[in-house]
Design a protein around this motif. Sequence first.
Motif, mmCIF file in Angstrom:
data_model
loop_
_atom_site.group_PDB
_atom_site.id
_atom_site.type_symbol
_atom_site.label_atom_id
_atom_site.label_comp_id
_atom_site.label_asym_id
_atom_site.label_seq_id
_atom_site.Cartn_x
_atom_site.Cartn_y
_atom_site.Cartn_z
ATOM 1 N N UNK A 14 39.085 -11.249 24.050
ATOM 2 C CA UNK A 14 39.837 -11.658 25.242
ATOM 3 C C UNK A 14 41.344 -11.635 24.999
ATOM 4 N N UNK A 15 41.768 -11.713 23.761
ATOM 5 C CA UNK A 15 43.194 -11.639 23.430
ATOM 6 C C UNK A 15 43.715 -10.206 23.485
ATOM 7 N N UNK A 16 42.814 -9.238 23.453
ATOM 8 C CA UNK A 16 43.229 -7.843 23.366
ATOM 9 C C UNK A 16 42.884 -7.016 24.600
ATOM 10 N N UNK A 17 42.033 -7.518 25.464
ATOM 11 C CA UNK A 17 41.633 -6.702 26.597
ATOM 12 C C UNK A 17 41.007 -7.510 27.710
ATOM 13 N N UNK A 18 40.487 -6.779 28.663
ATOM 14 C CA UNK A 18 39.877 -7.382 29.850
ATOM 15 C C UNK A 18 38.365 -7.182 29.778
ATOM 16 N N UNK A 19 37.635 -8.285 29.913
ATOM 17 C CA UNK A 19 36.177 -8.197 29.931
ATOM 18 C C UNK A 19 35.745 -7.558 31.241
ATOM 19 N N UNK A 20 34.941 -6.495 31.130
ATOM 20 C CA UNK A 20 34.442 -5.823 32.325
ATOM 21 C C UNK A 20 32.935 -5.975 32.476
ATOM 22 N N UNK A 21 32.261 -6.319 31.387
ATOM 23 C CA UNK A 21 30.866 -6.719 31.392
ATOM 24 C C UNK A 21 30.694 -7.698 30.246
ATOM 25 N N UNK A 22 29.513 -8.276 30.117
ATOM 26 C CA UNK A 22 29.338 -9.379 29.176
ATOM 27 C C UNK A 22 29.877 -9.069 27.775
ATOM 28 N N UNK A 23 29.544 -7.939 27.219
ATOM 29 C CA UNK A 23 30.019 -7.601 25.875
ATOM 30 C C UNK A 23 30.765 -6.266 25.867
ATOM 31 N N UNK A 24 31.490 -5.999 26.946
ATOM 32 C CA UNK A 24 32.254 -4.760 27.078
ATOM 33 C C UNK A 24 33.658 -5.103 27.565
ATOM 34 N N UNK A 25 34.659 -4.535 26.880
ATOM 35 C CA UNK A 25 36.052 -4.779 27.221
ATOM 36 C C UNK A 25 36.788 -3.467 27.412
ATOM 37 N N UNK A 26 37.728 -3.453 28.360
ATOM 38 C CA UNK A 26 38.680 -2.362 28.493
ATOM 39 C C UNK A 26 39.981 -2.860 27.879
ATOM 40 N N UNK A 27 40.570 -2.042 27.027
ATOM 41 C CA UNK A 27 41.773 -2.454 26.306
ATOM 42 C C UNK A 27 42.823 -1.352 26.341
ATOM 43 N N UNK A 28 44.060 -1.750 26.573
ATOM 44 C CA UNK A 28 45.207 -0.855 26.446
ATOM 45 C C UNK A 28 45.958 -1.302 25.197
ATOM 46 N N UNK A 29 45.840 -0.526 24.121
ATOM 47 C CA UNK A 29 46.362 -0.958 22.827
ATOM 48 C C UNK A 29 47.224 0.120 22.183
ATOM 49 N N UNK A 30 48.208 -0.323 21.430
ATOM 50 C CA UNK A 30 48.951 0.592 20.571
ATOM 51 C C UNK A 30 48.110 0.833 19.318
ATOM 52 N N UNK A 31 48.519 1.787 18.519
ATOM 53 C CA UNK A 31 47.801 2.064 17.274
ATOM 54 C C UNK A 31 47.811 0.837 16.370
ATOM 55 N N UNK A 32 48.937 0.153 16.275
ATOM 56 C CA UNK A 32 49.015 -1.025 15.408
ATOM 57 C C UNK A 32 48.153 -2.169 15.939
ATOM 58 N N UNK A 33 48.085 -2.343 17.251
ATOM 59 C CA UNK A 33 47.221 -3.380 17.822
ATOM 60 C C UNK A 33 45.760 -3.065 17.554
ATOM 61 N N UNK A 34 45.381 -1.803 17.670
ATOM 62 C CA UNK A 34 44.003 -1.400 17.392
ATOM 63 C C UNK A 34 43.649 -1.672 15.934
ATOM 64 N N UNK A 35 44.531 -1.317 15.024
ATOM 65 C CA UNK A 35 44.283 -1.565 13.602
ATOM 66 C C UNK A 35 44.162 -3.059 13.327
ATOM 67 N N UNK A 36 45.016 -3.857 13.963
ATOM 68 C CA UNK A 36 44.974 -5.313 13.798
ATOM 69 C C UNK A 36 43.645 -5.870 14.296
ATOM 70 N N UNK A 37 43.224 -5.431 15.490
ATOM 71 C CA UNK A 37 41.965 -5.889 16.063
ATOM 72 C C UNK A 37 40.791 -5.496 15.172
#
Length: 91
Positions: free
Chosen positions: A23-46
């Motif tokens: 929830x800190x990195x994206x928007x929940x669109x289904x129970x265990x599915x998220x849409x995320x707009x991330x930079x490369x560094x954010x993706x690596x961090x996640x």
Amino acid sequence: MFLLISYDIADDKRLPKVAKLMERYGKRVQYSVFECLLSTSQLEELQGKLRRLIEVTRDSVRFYRLCEDCCQDITIIGDGEVTHDEEFFIA
């Protein structure tokens, strides 16, 4: 980059921790599915945080990167809309 991230967590104690992190990195669109707009560094961090949180022999997290053309071709039947607002996330 636009990502669709899904997870399957085997343990009920780890599940809410993974959900809260996502929830800190994206928007929940289904129970265990998220849409995320991330930079490369954010993706690596996640991914690093998820590796420390999950049990790799029992849990699964999948990352699907969608190109710009693919994002234009998303169809939703029912309630919901594709994530657009990058400023919403506080990773």
